[in-house]
Design an enzyme around this catalytic site. Sequence first.
Site, PDB file in Angstrom:
ATOM      1  N   ALA A 289       0.394  -0.977  -0.005  1.00  0.00           N
ATOM      2  CA  ALA A 289      -0.273  -0.279   0.051  1.00  0.00           C
ATOM      3  C   ALA A 289       0.839   0.844  -0.242  1.00  0.00           C
ATOM      4  O   ALA A 289       0.250   2.159  -0.927  1.00  0.00           O
ATOM      5  CB  ALA A 289      -1.184  -0.221   0.988  1.00  0.00           C
ATOM      6  N   TYR A 290       1.835   1.173   0.663  1.00  0.00           N
ATOM      7  CA  TYR A 290       2.967   1.972   0.880  1.00  0.00           C
ATOM      8  C   TYR A 290       3.612   2.673  -0.385  1.00  0.00           C
ATOM      9  O   TYR A 290       3.367   3.747  -0.525  1.00  0.00           O
ATOM     10  CB  TYR A 290       3.479   2.175   2.337  1.00  0.00           C
ATOM     11  CG  TYR A 290       4.846   3.408   2.423  1.00  0.00           C
ATOM     12  CD1 TYR A 290       4.704   4.606   2.786  1.00  0.00           C
ATOM     13  CD2 TYR A 290       5.814   3.334   1.777  1.00  0.00           C
ATOM     14  CE1 TYR A 290       4.645   5.686   3.470  1.00  0.00           C
ATOM     15  CE2 TYR A 290       6.776   4.477   1.961  1.00  0.00           C
ATOM     16  CZ  TYR A 290       6.947   5.890   2.686  1.00  0.00           C
ATOM     17  OH  TYR A 290       7.205   6.062   3.150  1.00  0.00           O
ATOM     18  N   SER A 291       3.993   2.034  -0.909  1.00  0.00           N
ATOM     19  CA  SER A 291       4.634   1.966  -2.465  1.00  0.00           C
ATOM     20  C   SER A 291       3.393   2.199  -3.381  1.00  0.00           C
ATOM     21  O   SER A 291       4.660   2.804  -4.023  1.00  0.00           O
ATOM     22  CB  SER A 291       5.617   0.238  -2.400  1.00  0.00           C
ATOM     23  OG  SER A 291       6.303  -0.476  -1.714  1.00  0.00           O
TER      24      SER A 291
END
Length: 250
Positions: free
Chosen positions: A156-158
């Site tokens: 999700a962060y990436s």
Amino acid sequence: MNAQSRVAIVTGGAGGIGRAIAARLQHDGHRVALWDLDGDAAAQAAAALPRSASAGTSLGVRVDATDEASVASALRATLAHFGALHVLVNSAGATGPVANVADCDLAAWQRCIDVNLRSVFLCSRAAVQPMLAAGFGRIVNLASIAGKEGNPQMSAYSAAKAGVIAFTKSMGKELALTPVRVNCIAPAVIETPLLAQMTRDALAASLAKIPMQRAGTAEEAANLVAWLAGDQCSFSSGATFDLSGGRATY
């Protein structure tokens, strides 16, 4: 116009990289509004910013940068206090869930996308017209090396940070014929409280990829942002500037 005449907004300004950026911009003479979900912390951070002969005034504003109405309200409060807007630094963020994709909770995934990407869209969209009216604008977004390489168990962060990079490229092109420049930085591991959200294994894996064998500092990030927010950054827009201790490969 010089920095002493300019107004800067820093989202996520109550702590971490955002607070270091706000301190640097104020040191350079900007009048700074610290936007943060924790309004009390934003006010305290604004009051605690180091003062100098060239420092402008500062303001703490509570805002949910993922909410359109909250962003609009915070912008009105900032413009009412300072009268203009020239610089926006989108530094609000969160690492989000650390899990394999197969095990990732949808609500946690969406929250991470909202905090890291939706907020950049909402705040940047709101800032354009005041910047055009002022005849000067600099938008600096905080992406991440994860947006280029993809960190395992941080999908999700990436994905959100990859979106920030692409969003920066698109908006930079849109505004290329205006006085507004839009760029982003892609840090590797930076020493901030945000690291506490990472597992020990994830942190160790990230540090192992850095040739300089250390994390960066919030002040090093602030130094790069300060240049991107100023007059000397005149022929760069839609660009991504690495801050990775040699880790970046493209």
